[in-house]
Design a protein around this motif. Structure first.
Motif, PDB file in Angstrom:
ATOM      1  N   MET A 173      48.916 122.791   8.672  1.00 18.30           N
ATOM      2  CA  MET A 173      50.382 122.791   8.685  1.00 18.30           C
ATOM      3  C   MET A 173      50.988 123.962   9.432  1.00 18.30           C
ATOM      4  SD  MET A 173      51.953 121.670   5.053  1.00 18.30           S
ATOM      5  CE  MET A 173      51.721 120.072   4.313  1.00 18.30           C
ATOM      6  N   VAL A 174      50.405 125.127   9.288  1.00 17.01           N
ATOM      7  CA  VAL A 174      51.075 126.351   9.736  1.00 17.01           C
ATOM      8  C   VAL A 174      50.866 126.588  11.228  1.00 17.01           C
ATOM      9  CG1 VAL A 174      50.878 127.372   7.448  1.00 17.01           C
ATOM     10  CG2 VAL A 174      49.080 127.790   9.142  1.00 17.01           C
ATOM     11  N   ASP A 175      51.660 127.499  11.771  1.00 20.24           N
ATOM     12  CA  ASP A 175      51.513 127.855  13.186  1.00 20.24           C
ATOM     13  C   ASP A 175      50.109 128.387  13.444  1.00 20.24           C
ATOM     14  OD1 ASP A 175      54.122 127.150  13.781  1.00 20.24           O
ATOM     15  OD2 ASP A 175      54.901 129.152  13.329  1.00 20.24           O
ATOM     16  N   GLU A 176      49.571 128.027  14.588  1.00 14.04           N
ATOM     17  CA  GLU A 176      48.198 128.403  14.903  1.00 14.04           C
ATOM     18  C   GLU A 176      48.127 129.755  15.599  1.00 14.04           C
ATOM     19  OE1 GLU A 176      44.991 126.817  18.054  1.00 14.04           O
ATOM     20  OE2 GLU A 176      45.433 125.347  16.478  1.00 14.04           O
ATOM     21  N   THR A 177      47.124 130.524  15.230  1.00 11.25           N
ATOM     22  CA  THR A 177      46.722 131.738  15.942  1.00 11.25           C
ATOM     23  C   THR A 177      45.216 131.612  16.165  1.00 11.25           C
ATOM     24  OG1 THR A 177      46.159 133.002  13.953  1.00 11.25           O
ATOM     25  CG2 THR A 177      48.474 133.062  14.679  1.00 11.25           C
ATOM     26  N   PRO A 178      44.641 132.419  17.048  1.00 12.36           N
ATOM     27  CA  PRO A 178      43.187 132.332  17.240  1.00 12.36           C
ATOM     28  C   PRO A 178      42.404 132.537  15.941  1.00 12.36           C
ATOM     29  CG  PRO A 178      44.179 133.570  19.023  1.00 12.36           C
ATOM     30  CD  PRO A 178      45.273 133.320  18.032  1.00 12.36           C
ATOM     31  N   GLU A 179      42.867 133.452  15.121  1.00  8.03           N
ATOM     32  CA  GLU A 179      42.176 133.720  13.862  1.00  8.03           C
ATOM     33  C   GLU A 179      42.300 132.534  12.904  1.00  8.03           C
ATOM     34  OE1 GLU A 179      43.161 137.273  16.021  1.00  8.03           O
ATOM     35  OE2 GLU A 179      44.477 135.712  15.183  1.00  8.03           O
ATOM     36  N   ARG A 180      43.487 131.959  12.828  1.00  6.92           N
ATOM     37  CA  ARG A 180      43.690 130.812  11.946  1.00  6.92           C
ATOM     38  C   ARG A 180      42.899 129.607  12.419  1.00  6.92           C
ATOM     39  NH1 ARG A 180      50.296 131.070  10.882  1.00  6.92           N
ATOM     40  NH2 ARG A 180      50.292 133.053   9.721  1.00  6.92           N
ATOM     41  N   ARG A 181      42.824 129.416  13.727  1.00  9.16           N
ATOM     42  CA  ARG A 181      42.064 128.282  14.258  1.00  9.16           C
ATOM     43  C   ARG A 181      40.578 128.442  13.958  1.00  9.16           C
ATOM     44  NH1 ARG A 181      42.126 123.998  17.989  1.00  9.16           N
ATOM     45  NH2 ARG A 181      40.246 122.845  17.431  1.00  9.16           N
ATOM     46  N   ALA A 182      40.072 129.650  14.078  1.00 16.35           N
ATOM     47  CA  ALA A 182      38.665 129.880  13.767  1.00 16.35           C
ATOM     48  C   ALA A 182      38.384 129.597  12.294  1.00 16.35           C
ATOM     49  CB  ALA A 182      38.280 131.318  14.125  1.00 16.35           C
ATOM     50  N   ALA A 183      39.295 130.029  11.438  1.00 21.92           N
ATOM     51  CA  ALA A 183      39.132 129.773  10.008  1.00 21.92           C
ATOM     52  C   ALA A 183      39.205 128.285   9.708  1.00 21.92           C
ATOM     53  CB  ALA A 183      40.208 130.519   9.228  1.00 21.92           C
ATOM     54  N   LEU A 184      40.101 127.582  10.396  1.00 20.00           N
ATOM     55  CA  LEU A 184      40.244 126.140  10.206  1.00 20.00           C
ATOM     56  C   LEU A 184      38.976 125.409  10.623  1.00 20.00           C
ATOM     57  CD1 LEU A 184      41.912 123.573   9.635  1.00 20.00           C
ATOM     58  CD2 LEU A 184      42.862 123.774  11.948  1.00 20.00           C
ATOM     59  N   LEU A 461      56.645 123.034   4.436  1.00 19.99           N
ATOM     60  CA  LEU A 461      57.378 121.776   4.585  1.00 19.99           C
ATOM     61  C   LEU A 461      58.886 122.007   4.669  1.00 19.99           C
ATOM     62  CD1 LEU A 461      55.310 119.646   2.049  1.00 19.99           C
ATOM     63  CD2 LEU A 461      55.557 119.153   4.499  1.00 19.99           C
ATOM     64  N   GLY A 462      59.339 123.163   4.204  1.00 25.93           N
ATOM     65  CA  GLY A 462      60.764 123.480   4.266  1.00 25.93           C
ATOM     66  C   GLY A 462      61.204 124.203   5.525  1.00 25.93           C
ATOM     67  N   VAL A 463      60.232 124.584   6.376  1.00 25.03           N
ATOM     68  CA  VAL A 463      60.606 125.277   7.618  1.00 25.03           C
ATOM     69  C   VAL A 463      60.060 124.566   8.846  1.00 25.03           C
ATOM     70  CG1 VAL A 463      60.802 127.521   6.507  1.00 25.03           C
ATOM     71  CG2 VAL A 463      58.592 126.809   7.457  1.00 25.03           C
ATOM     72  N   GLY A 464      59.449 123.416   8.643  1.00 16.59           N
ATOM     73  CA  GLY A 464      58.884 122.660   9.752  1.00 16.59           C
ATOM     74  C   GLY A 464      57.376 122.685   9.695  1.00 16.59           C
ATOM     75  N   SER A 465      56.758 121.518   9.648  1.00 18.42           N
ATOM     76  CA  SER A 465      55.313 121.428   9.497  1.00 18.42           C
ATOM     77  C   SER A 465      54.686 120.712  10.655  1.00 18.42           C
ATOM     78  CB  SER A 465      54.973 120.691   8.191  1.00 18.42           C
ATOM     79  OG  SER A 465      53.612 120.378   8.153  1.00 18.42           O
ATOM     80  N   LYS A 466      53.503 121.193  11.054  1.00 19.05           N
ATOM     81  CA  LYS A 466      52.759 120.518  12.112  1.00 19.05           C
ATOM     82  C   LYS A 466      51.958 119.324  11.586  1.00 19.05           C
ATOM     83  CE  LYS A 466      52.158 124.646  14.992  1.00 19.05           C
ATOM     84  NZ  LYS A 466      52.957 124.102  16.107  1.00 19.05           N
TER      85      LYS A 466
END
Length: 469
Positions: A173-184, A461-466
């Motif tokens: 859902m959240v904005d992606e960063t390199p660190e978040r993508r690796a964790a995902l 979900l209240g600020v915009g979800s991917k």
């Protein structure tokens, strides 16, 4: 020895003391009022002054009695104290008001703007990133709380997998960063490669939680543009079919899914709940209609009907389906005040399943109940034992209900959503923990993963979800 102890206890309770006779005779006798009634004498041996009425004030053992002048007013009694006896025709003592601590101001915030939500989202994601294991999972497969020793060992692995699936949905859902993508990517790999949780024992079928959460996650994953590479897509669909088959085999005869066995012990469970069934219904519909997965249509139809049959005239939903609804008056869990979270997930499920009876107005009514009676969820949050609070609310209803309330809000016209989300943020952000986590039911680490995921997704979900709708 026991008789002597009982005798001593009885004498003590009457204010008498086991002392030598000579010592007792050496003590000065108490003053006797004109009425002939002697006052109680403390163990210090000094008698209190007695007003002409002859009735003395109550004196604590070993204490110094207050002096009451003839015709005087007895002294004021401190908060929580015992008022002295009032002489006939005398003036009752003045009792000071009890001191009340100020209520936690966090519970009086009515709305918060999107910036507050974004800040809390960053803290929540930061917590999940910091706590992810090297293999992509969260938590452990062992009990970490003395409150949970009655569950089967298999359940802790099931909760670990289910919590990991919710974390994946959050990272989607959240904005992606390199660190978040690796964790995902690590988290997805863990779920795709890990063994499917098994039933724990004859009564504990918490592996169904893993099936419900993982299947929903896989449906979201299959629609995400980042996972359309054939290597990902093939594995996601294969795993989705595996969990869909599990749901087919574990659906109870009434059409729902539960997590404990029912009145009959069998391979196919015989007990289910409205909310665990509703949790997966929207994703079953999407898997069939959008993705073309071979989800058994009669299974989905039975699940939708099960949730609908749990609906009550009050707007509430039964905890589990019964031939005669269990509403016996008083503080019952099937009262609307005990159904605040179930109202949201069940309304959302029926809405996404195409039930025309779940109109915008029906959704608004459910949200209004949620906020009007929110105190019953708030007071249950972080309680240690399931269903110990008013209307049998359990702590783990809290973030589950807020997440699905956010889903319900996004089913309403776009122009009215922010006002609802602002109210929802005020129930989530102020109680976020300092480390960014959220917690509504003390337990093993899965308690932090599911609660933090639900809270973060509700805010996102209240600020915009991917994430796909």
């Amino acid at each position: 020895m026991r008789a002597a102890f009982v005798l001593a206890s009885a004498l003590w309770s009457t204010g008498l003391s086991l002392v030598p006779v000579a010592q007792a005779q050496s003590s000065p006798p108490p003053a006797v009022a004109p009425s002939g009634t002697s006052p109680a004498v403390p163990r210090s041996g000094t008698s209190p002054a007695v007003p002409p009425s002859g009735t003395s004030p109550a004196v604590a053992p070993g204490g110094t009695p207050p002096t009451v002048p003839p015709g005087g007013t007895p002294p004021a009694v401190p908060p929580g104290g015992t008022p002295p006896a009032v002489p006939p025709g005398g003036t009752p003592p003045t009792v000071a008001p009890l001191e009340h601590k100020e209520a936690d101001p966090r519970y009086f915030i009515e709305s918060l703007d999107p910036d507050a939500g974004l800040s809390a989202i960053r803290h929540g994601i930061g917590f999940l990133m910091a706590k992810q294991n090297a293999d992509g999972s969260w938590g452990t497969s062992t009990p970490e709380s003395l409150y949970e020793l009655n569950y089967s060992n298999a359940s802790f692995y099931a909760w670990k997998v289910a919590g990991g699936a919710l974390c994946v949905q959050t990272l989607l859902m959240v904005d992606e960063t390199p660190e978040r993508r690796a964790a995902l990517d690590k988290a997805v790999e863990y779920i795709l490669a890990s063994e499917k949780p098994k039933r724990g024992n004859h009564w504990d079928i918490d592996n169904n939680w893993a099936a419900l959460c993982v299947f929903s996650m896989l449906v979201d994953l299959a629609q995400d543009p980042r996972f359309q590479d054939p290597q990902w897509k093939t594995r996601i669909e294969a795993r989705g079919k595996e969990y869909a088959q599990h749901l087919l085999e574990q659906q109870d005869p009434l059409g729902g899914w539960g997590y404990y066995e029912g009145p009959v012990i069998s391979r196919r469970p015989t007990w289910s709940t409205s909310f665990s069934t509703a949790l997966v219904v929207p994703w079953l519909v999407t898997a069939k209609d959008r993705l073309g997965w071979p989800v058994d249509a009669p299974m989905t139809k039975r699940a939708i009907e099960y949730v609908g049959k749990c609906a009550l005239p009050t707007g509430a939903y039964e905890y589990d389906l019964n031939p005669i609804p269990r509403v016996s008056g008083g503080e019952h869990i099937n009262d609307a005040k005990g159904s605040l979270s179930r109202i949201q997930v069940c309304n959302f499920a029926r809405r996404r399943a195409g039930d025309a009876r779940i109109t915008d107005e029906k959704l608004r009514e459910g949200l209004k109940q949620f906020f009007d009676d929110h105190r019953f969820l708030a007071v249950a949050r972080a309680t240690e034992f399931p269903h110990e609070s008013w209307y049998r609310n359990a702590g783990y209803f809290y973030y589950f209900g807020h997440y699905f309330a956010a889903r319900v809000i996004n089913e309403l016209p776009a122009g009215e959503r922010e006002a609802w989300h602002a109210k929802l943020r005020a129930k989530i952000v102020p109680v976020q923990r300092e480390d960014g986590s959220s917690l509504d039911f003390p337990g093993s680490f899965y308690s932090y993963t599911y609660a933090t995921s639900f809270a973060t997704m509700a805010l996102q979900l209240g600020v915009g979800s991917k994430s796909p709708r």
